[in-house]
Design a protein around this motif. Structure first.
Motif, mmCIF file in Angstrom:
data_model
loop_
_atom_site.group_PDB
_atom_site.id
_atom_site.type_symbol
_atom_site.label_atom_id
_atom_site.label_comp_id
_atom_site.label_asym_id
_atom_site.label_seq_id
_atom_site.Cartn_x
_atom_site.Cartn_y
_atom_site.Cartn_z
ATOM 1 N N GLU A 16 0.846 -1.200 0.000
ATOM 2 C CA GLU A 16 0.000 0.000 0.000
ATOM 3 C C GLU A 16 0.881 1.250 0.000
ATOM 4 O O GLU A 16 0.613 2.214 -0.708
ATOM 5 C CB GLU A 16 -0.935 -0.023 1.214
ATOM 6 N N PHE A 17 1.961 1.229 0.784
ATOM 7 C CA PHE A 17 2.900 2.353 0.811
ATOM 8 C C PHE A 17 3.549 2.552 -0.565
ATOM 9 O O PHE A 17 3.691 3.690 -1.024
ATOM 10 C CB PHE A 17 3.974 2.109 1.882
ATOM 11 N N LEU A 18 3.945 1.478 -1.213
ATOM 12 C CA LEU A 18 4.600 1.581 -2.525
ATOM 13 C C LEU A 18 3.733 2.318 -3.536
ATOM 14 O O LEU A 18 4.258 2.997 -4.417
ATOM 15 C CB LEU A 18 4.943 0.187 -3.057
ATOM 16 N N ARG A 19 2.439 2.204 -3.417
ATOM 17 C CA ARG A 19 1.526 2.896 -4.342
ATOM 18 C C ARG A 19 1.628 4.414 -4.213
ATOM 19 O O ARG A 19 1.249 5.139 -5.121
ATOM 20 C CB ARG A 19 0.091 2.450 -4.081
ATOM 21 N N ARG A 20 2.141 4.890 -3.086
ATOM 22 C CA ARG A 20 2.229 6.332 -2.831
ATOM 23 C C ARG A 20 3.654 6.859 -2.994
ATOM 24 O O ARG A 20 3.965 7.961 -2.565
ATOM 25 C CB ARG A 20 1.717 6.641 -1.416
ATOM 26 N N ASP A 22 7.572 6.574 -5.513
ATOM 27 C CA ASP A 22 8.191 6.213 -6.789
ATOM 28 C C ASP A 22 9.008 4.938 -6.655
ATOM 29 O O ASP A 22 9.565 4.447 -7.623
ATOM 30 C CB ASP A 22 9.075 7.362 -7.291
ATOM 31 N N LEU A 23 9.084 4.392 -5.460
ATOM 32 C CA LEU A 23 9.851 3.184 -5.190
ATOM 33 C C LEU A 23 9.223 1.940 -5.810
ATOM 34 O O LEU A 23 9.908 0.965 -6.091
ATOM 35 C CB LEU A 23 9.973 3.006 -3.670
ATOM 36 N N GLY A 24 7.926 1.970 -6.044
ATOM 37 C CA GLY A 24 7.214 0.804 -6.544
ATOM 38 C C GLY A 24 7.609 0.340 -7.934
ATOM 39 O O GLY A 24 7.219 -0.733 -8.366
ATOM 40 N N SER A 25 8.417 1.111 -8.635
ATOM 41 C CA SER A 25 8.854 0.693 -9.973
ATOM 42 C C SER A 25 10.170 -0.069 -9.948
ATOM 43 O O SER A 25 10.676 -0.447 -10.997
ATOM 44 C CB SER A 25 8.981 1.915 -10.883
ATOM 45 N N GLN A 26 10.723 -0.337 -8.777
ATOM 46 C CA GLN A 26 12.016 -1.021 -8.707
ATOM 47 C C GLN A 26 11.891 -2.535 -8.635
ATOM 48 O O GLN A 26 12.885 -3.233 -8.664
ATOM 49 C CB GLN A 26 12.832 -0.514 -7.522
ATOM 50 N N TYR A 27 10.674 -3.046 -8.536
ATOM 51 C CA TYR A 27 10.462 -4.479 -8.372
ATOM 52 C C TYR A 27 10.000 -5.118 -9.663
ATOM 53 O O TYR A 27 9.248 -4.522 -10.412
ATOM 54 C CB TYR A 27 9.402 -4.745 -7.295
ATOM 55 N N PRO A 28 10.392 -6.376 -9.896
ATOM 56 C CA PRO A 28 9.887 -7.094 -11.072
ATOM 57 C C PRO A 28 8.494 -7.668 -10.781
ATOM 58 O O PRO A 28 8.110 -7.857 -9.629
ATOM 59 C CB PRO A 28 10.898 -8.212 -11.271
ATOM 60 N N ALA A 29 7.773 -7.978 -11.830
ATOM 61 C CA ALA A 29 6.430 -8.545 -11.693
ATOM 62 C C ALA A 29 6.462 -9.987 -11.183
ATOM 63 O O ALA A 29 5.531 -10.422 -10.497
ATOM 64 C CB ALA A 29 5.711 -8.490 -13.036
ATOM 65 N N ASP A 138 9.659 -5.492 -16.039
ATOM 66 C CA ASP A 138 9.372 -4.189 -15.421
ATOM 67 C C ASP A 138 7.923 -4.131 -14.996
ATOM 68 O O ASP A 138 7.016 -4.640 -15.666
ATOM 69 C CB ASP A 138 9.697 -3.056 -16.397
ATOM 70 N N PHE A 139 7.700 -3.440 -13.874
ATOM 71 C CA PHE A 139 6.415 -3.468 -13.215
ATOM 72 C C PHE A 139 6.346 -2.260 -12.299
ATOM 73 O O PHE A 139 7.351 -1.845 -11.735
ATOM 74 C CB PHE A 139 6.367 -4.768 -12.406
ATOM 75 N N THR A 140 5.191 -1.648 -12.179
ATOM 76 C CA THR A 140 4.987 -0.562 -11.230
ATOM 77 C C THR A 140 3.802 -0.894 -10.354
ATOM 78 O O THR A 140 2.729 -1.250 -10.861
ATOM 79 C CB THR A 140 4.741 0.782 -11.957
ATOM 80 N N VAL A 141 3.983 -0.793 -9.058
ATOM 81 C CA VAL A 141 2.906 -1.073 -8.099
ATOM 82 C C VAL A 141 1.884 0.047 -8.224
ATOM 83 O O VAL A 141 2.230 1.221 -8.111
ATOM 84 C CB VAL A 141 3.443 -1.148 -6.662
ATOM 85 N N GLU A 142 0.660 -0.324 -8.483
ATOM 86 C CA GLU A 142 -0.403 0.690 -8.604
ATOM 87 C C GLU A 142 -1.571 0.332 -7.734
ATOM 88 O O GLU A 142 -1.797 -0.755 -7.358
ATOM 89 C CB GLU A 142 -0.840 0.794 -10.057
#
Length: 142
Positions: A16-20, A22-29, A138-142
């Protein structure tokens, strides 16, 4: 007042924090939820910054508590950037690991964060080796 403290997060709270941030784009899917659960349950240094009950910053680090500290995750809620939270988290992690006199600190910096790390006195390293066979979509937590 933003409070910095050691805290073990749940995977759900961290996602939930990652959604808020820019860190959420550092993880793979690949196996994202399972890997985040392992991360939050295992990382030796887990620090949070809270504004009351609101989670506004997170730092995870791996250390031997004698020589080195590797910052794996440092994120600040987009609504709280430029308030010194990242610096305070980094200072607290360095102190937890053993202090500036004994600890060498490393991180893999996103190109947008290089200036932040340079302001802290960090510089590019030439002595890091990488072994990488991981699947990485590549993946972004949304």
């Amino acid at each position: 007042m933003i409070a910095i403290a050691p805290e073990r997060l749940t995977a759900e709270a961290y996602i939930e924090f990652l959604r808020r941030t820019d860190l959420g784009s550092q993880y793979p899917a690949e196996r994202f939820n399972a890997r985040i659960a392992r991360l939050v349950n295992s990382v030796p240094i887990s620090l949070t910054a809270r504004d009351g009950n609101r989670l506004v910053g997170v730092l995870f680090g791996i250390t031997d508590f004698a020589y080195w500290l590797f910052i794996t995750d440092l994120g600040v809620d987009r609504d709280y950037v430029h308030r010194g939270i990242g610096r305070r988290l980094m200072d607290a992690a360095l102190d937890m690991a053993g202090g500036a006199e004994d600890i060498i600190m490393y991180t893999c910096a996103n190109e947008n964060a290089v200036g932040f790390y340079e302001k802290l006195g960090m510089r590019p390293a030439s002595d890091v080796m990488v072994y990488n066979r991981a699947q990485w979509t590549d993946f972004t937590v949304e």
